[in-house]
Structure formats: structure tokens, C-alpha cells
Design a protein around this motif. Sequence first.
Motif, mmCIF file in Angstrom:
data_model
loop_
_atom_site.group_PDB
_atom_site.id
_atom_site.type_symbol
_atom_site.label_atom_id
_atom_site.label_comp_id
_atom_site.label_asym_id
_atom_site.label_seq_id
_atom_site.Cartn_x
_atom_site.Cartn_y
_atom_site.Cartn_z
ATOM 1 N N SER A 62 10.906 -0.728 1.423
ATOM 2 C CA SER A 62 10.061 0.444 1.231
ATOM 3 C C SER A 62 9.965 0.800 -0.261
ATOM 4 C CB SER A 62 10.631 1.583 2.070
ATOM 5 O OG SER A 62 10.314 2.808 1.522
ATOM 6 N N LEU A 63 11.127 0.737 -0.924
ATOM 7 C CA LEU A 63 11.166 1.060 -2.346
ATOM 8 C C LEU A 63 10.334 0.076 -3.158
ATOM 9 C CD1 LEU A 63 13.243 3.337 -3.361
ATOM 10 C CD2 LEU A 63 14.218 1.436 -4.677
ATOM 11 N N ALA A 64 10.581 -1.227 -2.887
ATOM 12 C CA ALA A 64 9.891 -2.276 -3.632
ATOM 13 C C ALA A 64 8.390 -2.160 -3.406
ATOM 14 C CB ALA A 64 10.410 -3.639 -3.196
ATOM 15 N N SER A 65 7.984 -1.881 -2.160
ATOM 16 C CA SER A 65 6.560 -1.808 -1.850
ATOM 17 C C SER A 65 5.903 -0.669 -2.604
ATOM 18 C CB SER A 65 6.352 -1.610 -0.358
ATOM 19 O OG SER A 65 7.077 -2.568 0.337
ATOM 20 N N ASN B 108 -2.887 -5.424 0.817
ATOM 21 C CA ASN B 108 -2.758 -5.396 2.284
ATOM 22 C C ASN B 108 -1.320 -5.651 2.718
ATOM 23 O OD1 ASN B 108 -5.355 -4.741 2.893
ATOM 24 N ND2 ASN B 108 -6.048 -6.888 3.082
ATOM 25 N N ILE B 109 -0.715 -6.661 2.053
ATOM 26 C CA ILE B 109 0.675 -6.983 2.403
ATOM 27 C C ILE B 109 1.587 -5.792 2.119
ATOM 28 C CG2 ILE B 109 2.643 -8.463 1.835
ATOM 29 C CD1 ILE B 109 0.586 -10.688 1.177
ATOM 30 N N VAL B 110 1.407 -5.215 0.926
ATOM 31 C CA VAL B 110 2.243 -4.073 0.550
ATOM 32 C C VAL B 110 2.034 -2.931 1.542
ATOM 33 C CG1 VAL B 110 2.598 -2.326 -1.211
ATOM 34 C CG2 VAL B 110 2.367 -4.702 -1.871
ATOM 35 N N ASN B 111 0.799 -2.697 1.926
ATOM 36 C CA ASN B 111 0.521 -1.619 2.882
ATOM 37 C C ASN B 111 1.181 -1.884 4.236
ATOM 38 O OD1 ASN B 111 -0.841 0.133 1.257
ATOM 39 N ND2 ASN B 111 -2.842 -0.850 1.609
#
Length: 510
Positions: free
Chosen positions: A288-291, A336-339
Motif C-alpha cells: 500500500s505504501l509503495a503504491s 492501472n497496476i498501482v490502482n
Amino acid sequence: TDMTKQVRAEEQQKELSQQLVDVLESMGDAFFMLDKDWRVTRVNHHQEKVSETNRKDTIGKSFWEVFPATADPKSNYWIEYHKVAKTKKPSHFIEHYGPLDVWTEVNAYPTPDGGISVFFRDISQRKQAEDALKESEARLRFMAESMPQKVFTATPNGEIDYFNPQWIEFTGLAFEEMLEWGWIQLVHPDDLDENIRRWQHSIKTGEPFELEHRFLRADGQYRWHVSRAQPMRDSKGNIVRWFGSNTDIEDIRRTAAHTEELEQKTATLKEQRAQLVAINSAKDEFISLASHQLRTPATSVKQYIGMMLEGYAEEVMPTQRDFLQRAYDSNERQLNIVNDLLKVASVDAGKVKPRIEKFDLSPLIKETLEGQAAKFTEREQNVTLQATAGKWLVSADRDLLRMVLENLIDNASKYTYQGKAIKVKLLKSKGNVEISIQDEGVGVPEDKLNKLFQKFSRLDNPLSIAVGGTGLGLYWVRKIIDLHHGTITVASQEGKGSTFTVTLPMKRLV
Ligand code: ADP
């Protein structure tokens, strides 16, 4: 003087005889005398009483006539009286006297004139008590022999004088080998000293005996037993006997040890689980943090390239535009991946709280299909919606449900070849609304079906490389459906197509 002496002697004799008669008369035993022809010559008072006869009617009469019950040559009375008369030897016997239903203990003596004198007493009560005792002993023995436990008895000085058959069965030894102190050969060498010490202590003090120790079974296995013994005392408090039992507790002990082992294992597993949960949540937190950190720069890349493409920084040459467009698309995929990662992280952390409202499902589905219409056209896919007219009311979070449908419809399109059909259907069944999305795509092999809804489960299929994805979509979808108390199932055939079915309660109490 001689005469006087003689008279005195005679008088003394008479006195003696009278005294004898008095003694006989007052005796508690019955007494009678028979001459050599079996005629009754004398009876005492007690004999009259017990035989319910009067001496006037019996004296001088034949004994066998007066007491015909004894005249049977098979009766012990008949046999023994004849024996005494013949052998001139006394006889002692116990016999049942039928007419009065009493047990008699008889002493018969030969008399000098060839007859017999007989003393007898009614011992019915004593006999009854003896019989009762015998019966209760037999009952006790029967109990000892039919119980599953091993039992024993011992004399006051501690010598074992009885083992029940269960003992014999257990040890395979003979009674004689175990009696007295023979049993100690069966005690485990490590338990022997303690056993003897305690047993001797109990014998000396009269304190009950109790010990857990091992006994050797016939098959050579030492098995744990709990042995107990209690002293039985007489009315004066003296120990008359010890009663003991030996219970095999081997299985109970093993179960207890096993349970303890299991408990330990469970505790270890619980600890490991707690560690795993902690690691998992640390990982979720990291993602979550990295994203979050990734999203901000990616978003600004998107903005700047977007601005360049729209010509905000000088005019863009066609080759530049081509490169910029590729950069824009890659960046879009990255976002999209991060989301997806952020969506999953927040549902995992329990941060997704559906905002339930009641609404009609069919317009929502129509909107979703229209939103993806360009894609269907591009792929030449024929998408249809089948639903009867009327309202399809559900209680759900409209935005979340829209994303769920987008995801499933997007998958159906992604994993279906160009030119094929996709059908979306709405159905009502048992208070539920069923939304099914059916495609004619690549399908999923049966043994992979259970993997579909797992995190990061990208399954290989002929289209998976071309279309890309994170393997997070279906995981998230299932979580959201769970939050709505609904279900999602899939039926699929490799190469033929898949049908995903979402079931939602029509009305739900929030
Ligand atoms: P993604 O599509 O991003 O890979 P999903 O969680 O949506 O992740 O799907 C997981 C996997 O399930 C996909 O990689 C794909 O192999 C398979 N899958 C999902 N939907 C379909 C479908 N309609 N037909 C065939 N395979 C599918």
C-alpha cells in the motif's frame, strides 16, 4: 454297719442317678436312649419339645414306629444309628429332619446293653447363616471374576491369597506362581523398591495402599497400573483381610501424553500463524505504501505527456507523437497496476465499507456496457443483455458494484477472441438476483478454476500475454461480493468459454 454302708452307698447311687437325670432333663440338647431292640427307653424334656411328642406315648415303643421318617434305610439317621449299634463306635453327623424341616447336628453313642443314646440339636439357624455366608462369598467371587478390573485379596501380613482370573489372563502365569509374594516378579524393576516399601508400610500401619506402577503383561509389555488396597477390619478393629484392585491406565496415560503433544503442536501452530498474519499485514502495508509512493510520480508523468501530446509544448512531430503515445500507454498500464494494488490493499485492510443503497441494476449494467462499447467494436465482439422488463432492485454499493461488473465484463472481452459473442443475463431466483456474464473465450482448465480468485493469479492462456493484467481483479471482485453477502461462481470449459455468475440478495438488511 455293712448294711448301713450298703444302704448309704445305694442312696448315694440313687442321688447320682437323680442328678444325672436332672442334668439330662435340663439340657438344651435333645436326648433319647434306645435299647438293643430299638425301643425307646428314655427321653428328656427337650426331646419331647422338639419332636412334639409326649414321653408317655413313646417310652417302650419302637423308635422307627414313633419316628417313621427315620425308618427309611436311605436316611442318614437309620444308617448311622445301625452303624453305632453294630460297631459300638460313636457317630457325629448333620442331617435334615424332614417332618419338622430342621437341620440337626447329631451325636450318637453305643450303650453297654447294645443300644444307643443320642444327643441332637437344631442347628437350622446356624446352617442358614453358614449358607448365607457361602452364598455371599460366591456372589463376591462371581463379581470379582466378572469385572474387567484385576483384583486381589491379601492376608493381614500382606501375603496375597487371591487373584481374580483377569490377573491370570493378563500375566499368563499360574495362580501359584503369583500367590503370596510371587507377584513381585511382575513389577517393573524401577518401581519395585517403592512398591515393596509402600506395601509393607500399609501392612504395618493399616493405611490404605495406592501406587502407580508398571506390571508385565504376558506379551512382554510393561503397562502402567494404578493399584489400590484397603484393609477390612473386624469389630475389634483388627485387620482381617486386604482387598485390592489394579487398574490398567496405560491407554489413558498415552492419550494424556498424546493430548499434551497435540496441545503443544497447536500452540506452536498458533504462534506460527500469528507470525504469518503479522508478516502478511506488513507485506500489505508495504504494498500500500509503495503504491501510494508510485502513484504520485506516475500521475505527473501522465499529465506532462498528456500535455505534450495536446501540443502545449511546441508542435509534436509525427515520430515524436508515436513515441510519446507509447510512453503514455505504458504509463497508463503502470497506473492501472498501482490502482489495482491500492484497491486490493485497502480491501485487505478492511477499509472498504460499502455504502448500501437500493437501486435498479439494469441501467447500471447498460451504462457499464456502453462504457466499454468502443472496446467491443474494436474487437468485433457482439455483446447482448438479456433481462425481462421491470426493475431489478438490489441493495448494494453502486460504485463498487459498477467496478465489479466492469471487471468481469472486461475479462470476458479480454479473454475472448475477436468476433465472438458475450452475453450478460439477469435472472431472479429465491430472493436473489443473478447476474451472469457468459463468453465464448479461451476458458479455464478445470484444475485451475480454484486458483482464479486468488491474489496475483494470472493463469496462462492463449490471450493472457497479449492482453496483460495483474491477477488481482477477480480477487478483489470476490472480496467486494463477500462484503455484499453475495456469491460469485464460475463454470468454464477450456477453449469453449466461461460463465461467471454473481448472486446478490434482492433485499438485504443493512
Ligand atoms: P487479470 O485479468 O488481471 O489477469 P483477474 O484476477 O481478473 O486478473 O483474472 C485472473 C486470471 O483468470 C486471468 O489471468 C485469466 O487467466 C483468468 N480469467 C479471468 N476471467 C476469465 C475469462 N472470462 N475467461 C478465461 N479466463 C479468465
